[in-house]
Scaffold this motif. Structure first.
Motif, PDB file in Angstrom:
ATOM      1  N   ALA A 197     -28.152  -3.713   4.788  1.00 28.75           N
ATOM      2  CA  ALA A 197     -27.465  -2.829   5.725  1.00 28.75           C
ATOM      3  C   ALA A 197     -28.372  -2.462   6.893  1.00 28.75           C
ATOM      4  CB  ALA A 197     -27.003  -1.561   5.010  1.00 28.75           C
ATOM      5  N   GLU A 200     -29.967   3.578   8.916  1.00 32.88           N
ATOM      6  CA  GLU A 200     -29.115   4.750   9.110  1.00 32.88           C
ATOM      7  C   GLU A 200     -29.230   5.279  10.541  1.00 32.88           C
ATOM      8  OE1 GLU A 200     -26.344   7.540   8.478  1.00 32.88           O
ATOM      9  OE2 GLU A 200     -26.868   5.889   7.119  1.00 32.88           O
ATOM     10  N   HIS A 203     -26.526   3.891  12.826  1.00 35.24           N
ATOM     11  CA  HIS A 203     -25.189   4.471  12.646  1.00 35.24           C
ATOM     12  C   HIS A 203     -25.128   5.897  13.206  1.00 35.24           C
ATOM     13  CE1 HIS A 203     -23.943   1.008  10.342  1.00 35.24           C
ATOM     14  NE2 HIS A 203     -25.015   1.141   9.561  1.00 35.24           N
ATOM     15  N   ARG A 204     -26.231   6.651  13.067  1.00 31.60           N
ATOM     16  CA  ARG A 204     -26.263   8.021  13.596  1.00 31.60           C
ATOM     17  C   ARG A 204     -26.226   8.038  15.115  1.00 31.60           C
ATOM     18  NH1 ARG A 204     -30.661   8.904  10.047  1.00 31.60           N
ATOM     19  NH2 ARG A 204     -32.017   8.903  11.898  1.00 31.60           N
ATOM     20  N   ARG A 206     -25.064   5.523  17.174  1.00 33.59           N
ATOM     21  CA  ARG A 206     -24.158   4.530  17.749  1.00 33.59           C
ATOM     22  C   ARG A 206     -23.249   5.098  18.839  1.00 33.59           C
ATOM     23  NH1 ARG A 206     -20.203   0.567  14.153  1.00 33.59           N
ATOM     24  NH2 ARG A 206     -19.596  -0.837  15.859  1.00 33.59           N
ATOM     25  N   SER A 207     -22.931   6.370  18.758  1.00 39.79           N
ATOM     26  CA  SER A 207     -22.019   6.972  19.734  1.00 39.79           C
ATOM     27  C   SER A 207     -22.724   7.472  20.993  1.00 39.79           C
ATOM     28  CB  SER A 207     -21.259   8.138  19.088  1.00 39.79           C
ATOM     29  OG  SER A 207     -22.172   9.157  18.685  1.00 39.79           O
ATOM     30  N   PRO A 226     -23.183  -5.271  14.496  1.00 39.24           N
ATOM     31  CA  PRO A 226     -22.427  -4.384  15.401  1.00 39.24           C
ATOM     32  C   PRO A 226     -23.158  -4.036  16.696  1.00 39.24           C
ATOM     33  CG  PRO A 226     -23.433  -3.093  13.663  1.00 39.24           C
ATOM     34  CD  PRO A 226     -23.783  -4.524  13.358  1.00 39.24           C
TER      35      PRO A 226
END
Length: 397
Positions: A197, A200, A203-204, A206-207, A226
């Motif tokens: 994966a 983290e 993903h935290r 990404r925005s 991604p």
């Protein structure tokens, strides 16, 4: 988001935020709007001028040059299942790619300059080479989407492995194992292998592109998800600039997209020129020059030796001055006490000053006492020089 139209925007369509779709207009936008939230997205193309090959170029890419490792397929070097069975090919490769062997490029230094100016919101990178860190970008401003060589741990129990030991082990092409008792699992850098994966932190963060004032995309093919979807999170009215050898990922399809289709180092120099930062950029990049660092070390050595010698001389001088001052103080105190000596009796010399009495003064003092004893007829100093006459009875005749 993520499925942007790939058709380039027509030249007849005016930009919304920029005055023009040029690098000069981007620079003008940054300066006039006091831009402070720039998101950077990078790939292997920003490191190729450092000598690190990209992955997929047909003849010069990393995968094209892995035949010597006898892999069943090129990507196996980054496959977690293959690594568990045979970690040696990966560590052969790690020996060549490990941080410290390559100098950051001027593009890495440009990202560092953005941070120094307080403009960098976050730098997303697909690279594992740690060159952003070596250029001065702090870890908390980086999202290493595919991991990096910066840290390492056991793939079984997750115990972290010391950085210095990892460096030493890779240097001699050995395979590191977990130091935890009764584990001894394989240790692997925190690089994302196929079958693992993403971190983290990705993903935290990404925005974050959605809150950016400007997005700069450099040196990436934007084919691996991604990560490839990140530019699409940027707001429609926010300018995006692509510095790359070719158009990728739908960049150029928006009214405020600017394309610099050239190598990354040339592109960032053009942007730095437009911003008036060129001298700062080149100076910052020069600080990463290994020959300059070595030169500074060599120049510093004689200075260090001279400074050490000066310090020793100063310390010795202070010691001598202190000793001389003490001697002078003793002498003055002795002279003061001697001047106050009563006409009769002994001089009461303080114990700390006893050694200051000269041999001549001692002789003079002794002769005076002998004469005193002779005058009262009680002198026995020729027989018992250590006895005082007052403590001895006169002999019977």
């Amino acid at each position: 988001m993520g499925n942007e139209a790939s058709t380039p925007v027509s030249e007849d369509v005016p930009p919304i935020t920029l005055t023009a779709r040029t690098v000069e207009a981007v620079a003008d936008y940054i300066k006039k709007n006091n831009v402070k939230r720039i998101v950077v997205m990078t790939g292997a193309g920003i490191s190729t001028s450092a000598g690190i090959p990209d992955f997929r170029s047909p003849n010069t890419g990393l995968y094209a040059n892995l035949a010597r490792l006898n892999l069943p397929y090129a990507e196996a070097v980054f496959d977690i299942s293959y690594f568990r069975n045979n970690p040696r090919p990966f560590y052969e490769l790690a020996h060549e790619l490990y941080p410290g062997k390559y100098r950051p490029t001027v593009t890495h230094s440009f990202i560092s300059l953005l941070n120094k100016k307080g403009m960098l919101l976050k730098a997303f990178t697909q690279n594992i080479d740690c060159l952003e860190r070596e250029a001065g970008v702090p870890g908390d401003k980086l999202v290493e989407a595919h991991g990096s060589f910066a840290t390492q741990r056991c793939i079984d129990c997750g115990t972290e492995f010391p950085d210095d030991r990892m460096k030493d082990t890779v240097a001699i092409k050995e395979i590191p194992y977990c130091e935890r008792t009764r584990c001894e699992g394989l240790v692997k850098p925190d690089i994302v292998f196929f079958g693992e994966a993403l971190p983290e932190s990705f993903h935290r963060s990404r925005s974050l592109p959605a809150s950016a004032d400007l997005a700069i995309v450099m040196g990436t093919s934007l084919t691996v998800q991604p990560f490839a979807s990140l530019p699409s999170f940027v707001r429609e009215e926010t300018p995006r600039i692509l510095i790359n050898l070719e158009r990728v990922g739908g960049l150029g399809s928006r009214a405020d997209d600017v394309l610099l289709l050239e190598d990354c180092d040339s592109g960032v120099r053009k942007l730095a020129d437009a911003l008036g930062w060129r001298d700062e950029l080149e100076e910052l990049w020069e600080t990463t020059n290994p020959s300059r660092s070595e030169r500074k070390k060599q120049e510093a050595k004689p200075k260090d030796k001279q400074a050490d010698l000066d310090a020793r001389i100063e310390e010795l001088t202070r010691g001598v001055d202190k000793t001389l001052k003490l001697s002078e103080d003793h002498q003055r105190q002795f002279e003061k006490d001697f001047a106050k000596r009563p006409d009769t009796g002994k001089l009461d010399v303080p114990a700390g000053l006893a050694k200051s009495v000269t041999a001549a003064e001692h002789k003079k003092q002794s002769e005076g006492e002998v004469n005193d004893r002779k005058s009262n007829g009680s002198d026995l100093s020729h027989i018992y020089p250590h006895l005082d006459s007052k403590s001895v009875d006169k002999p019977s005749l």
